[in-house]
Design an enzyme around this catalytic site. Structure first.
Site, PDB file in Angstrom:
ATOM      1  N   THR A  69      45.396  29.013  31.337  1.00  0.00           N
ATOM      2  CA  THR A  69      44.835  30.195  30.653  1.00  0.00           C
ATOM      3  C   THR A  69      45.332  30.235  29.213  1.00  0.00           C
ATOM      4  OG1 THR A  69      44.703  31.454  32.702  1.00  0.00           O
ATOM      5  CG2 THR A  69      44.783  32.735  30.661  1.00  0.00           C
ATOM      6  N   CYS A 319      41.204  34.310  40.219  1.00  0.00           N
ATOM      7  CA  CYS A 319      41.411  35.129  39.020  1.00  0.00           C
ATOM      8  C   CYS A 319      40.457  36.317  39.000  1.00  0.00           C
ATOM      9  CB  CYS A 319      41.183  34.289  37.764  1.00  0.00           C
ATOM     10  SG  CYS A 319      41.969  32.706  37.874  1.00  0.00           S
TER      11      CYS A 319
HETATM   12  N1  PMP Z   1      40.710  26.887  34.187  1.00  0.00           N
HETATM   13  C1  PMP Z   1      40.318  26.591  35.426  1.00  0.00           C
HETATM   14  C2  PMP Z   1      39.129  25.714  35.624  1.00  0.00           C
HETATM   15  C3  PMP Z   1      41.036  27.070  36.519  1.00  0.00           C
HETATM   16  O1  PMP Z   1      40.642  26.765  37.755  1.00  0.00           O
HETATM   17  C4  PMP Z   1      42.163  27.893  36.296  1.00  0.00           C
HETATM   18  C5  PMP Z   1      42.942  28.454  37.459  1.00  0.00           C
HETATM   19  N2  PMP Z   1      42.159  29.224  38.319  1.00  0.00           N
HETATM   20  C6  PMP Z   1      42.535  28.172  34.981  1.00  0.00           C
HETATM   21  C7  PMP Z   1      41.782  27.654  33.949  1.00  0.00           C
HETATM   22  C8  PMP Z   1      43.739  29.018  34.669  1.00  0.00           C
HETATM   23  O2  PMP Z   1      44.893  28.312  34.993  1.00  0.00           O
HETATM   24  P1  PMP Z   1      46.326  28.992  35.068  1.00  0.00           P
HETATM   25  O3  PMP Z   1      46.411  29.627  36.402  1.00  0.00           O
HETATM   26  O4  PMP Z   1      47.285  27.869  34.897  1.00  0.00           O
HETATM   27  O5  PMP Z   1      46.410  29.982  33.945  1.00  0.00           O
END
Ligand code: PMP
Length: 370
Positions: A69, A319
């Site tokens: 993110t 998310c």
């Molecule tokens: N991009 C994609 C394609 C993801 O699958 C995710 C996690 N769901 C993220 C970004 C965000 O990753 P993080 O949990 O490390 O912030």
């Protein structure tokens, strides 16, 4: 015992990763005056090399962040902060951590390319959107909801005639599809440790130089100047060590892991067959550890509830689960409302235990409205 089948949301820690983290000292990698700091710095450099090696980058091109993110935000907002070119190309199936920073930009024009019905973006459609004033092209490596592998290599090849920066959100493909991310036309890669059996709260943005030229990123935060001043703050040494170890293990074992996942997929498909699932995406172009599907007459919320205690699954991206309104990815693939409402995602890994599929089928059958 509930079997965990939500590996696209996050994965369990690999025992070897945990072991490496436990043996990491507490020193601050920025302390130059004693061995506690020097040992921490050495551990960070090792992890930096492990991560750079995976994608054939240099160690100084690895910027540690808190996860994909943050990496996506840094790539997009950091590039746009002082840019004179004001056009960006992305796709409708990106993660919210790409789409939302893009939506927050003022004075930029963003072309959002739709996918085909199978959930893959079309190279020609992406290239048709690229203009002479395009600053950035941002396309994900593997979609988190469907597992569909996007045509990154083809886009990278075609972008050889453009000066636009190319960013790839590789949160789901990092350490799984190795060769793609080695393409030197990819300027920035976002990665996340917790998707490959490493700890949560750590990730990286790989920022490749073009010859001697650096991608002109502006930091989102200011402070101690760490990570070439792009991401200040004391480095999370044990998490970094875990991410490095997880990445190295992924590189060594990716073929064996994929093979196990393919076998597991066969058992999943066989197990679910009596329910006649409708697959969203294309199993031929999908990573082998995930399927997204619906079953006619079955609501996803009811299914997840009925399966409590047997398998832990999801209806899309973790998310979004607090305010689930139907997947933007499945909508972009033009699925019917019923299929979107009934969509389930099952994702496993090389560590996943066997599931009693007969129990799963019998619980779900009672819910199906004919
Ligand atoms: N991009 C994609 C394609 C993801 O699958 C995710 C996690 N769901 C993220 C970004 C965000 O990753 P993080 O949990 O490390 O912030």
């Amino acid at each position: 015992m509930t079997i965990y089948l939500d590996c696209n949301a996050t994965t369990p820690l690999e025992p070897a990763v945990q072991e490496a983290m436990l043996h990491t000292g507490f020193g601050n990698a920025g302390s130059r005056t004693h061995e506690f700091g020097l040992n921490a710095k050495k551990a960070v450099q090792k992890a930096r090399d492990q991560i750079a090696h995976l994608v054939t980058a240099q160690r100084e091109e690895v910027i540690f962040t808190s996860g994909a993110t943050e990496s996506n935000n840094l790539a997009i907002l950091g590039l746009c902060a002082h840019a004179t070119q004001k056009h960006i190309v992305t796709t409708q199936i990106e993660h919210k951590s790409v789409l939302e920073p893009l939506a927050s930009l003022q004075g930029f024009e963003v072309t959002v390319v739709p996918p085909t019905a199978s959930g893959c973006v079309d190279v020609e459609a992406v290239m048709a959107a690229v203009r002479t004033d395009t600053l950035l092209v941002s396309v994900m490596h593997v979609n988190n909801e469907t597992g569909m592998i996007q045509p990154i290599t083809a886009i990278a090849e075609r972008l050889s005639c453009s000066s636009a920066y190319f960013h790839v959100d590789a949160a789901q493909g990092w350490g799984k599809d190795i060769q793609t991310l080695r393409h030197q036309r990819i300027d920035m890669i976002s990665a996340s440790s917790h998707k490959i059996y490493g700890p949560k709260g750590i990730g990286a943005l790989i920022v490749r130089r073009r010859g001697y030229e650096k991608v002109p990123l502006t930091p989102l935060m200011y402070g101690g100047g760490q990570e070439r001043a792009l991401r200040p703050g004391t480095l999370a040494v044990p998490l970094i060590v875990g991410f490095g170890e997880a990445t190295q293990l992924a590189l060594r074992q990716h073929q064996e892991r994929a093979e196990r996942c393919r076998h597991y997929r066969d058992t999943v498909l066989k197990g679910l067959a009596p329910l006649h699932p409708i697959f969203h995406g294309d199993l031929e172009q999908c990573l082998p550890h995930v399927i997204n599907f619906s079953i006619a007459g079955l609501d996803s919320e009811a299914a997840m509830l009925a399966l409590k205690g047997v398998i832990a699954i999801s209806n899309g991206s973790a998310c979004n689960s607090a305010h689930y309104t139907g997947s933007h990815v499945l909508k972009a693939m033009c699925l019917s409302d019923d299929n979107i409402q009934g969509a389930l995602r099952i994702s496993w890994c090389h560590l996943t235990e066997t599931v009693d599929w007969e129990e799963v089928v019998s619980r779900l059958k009672t819910l199906i409205i004919e």
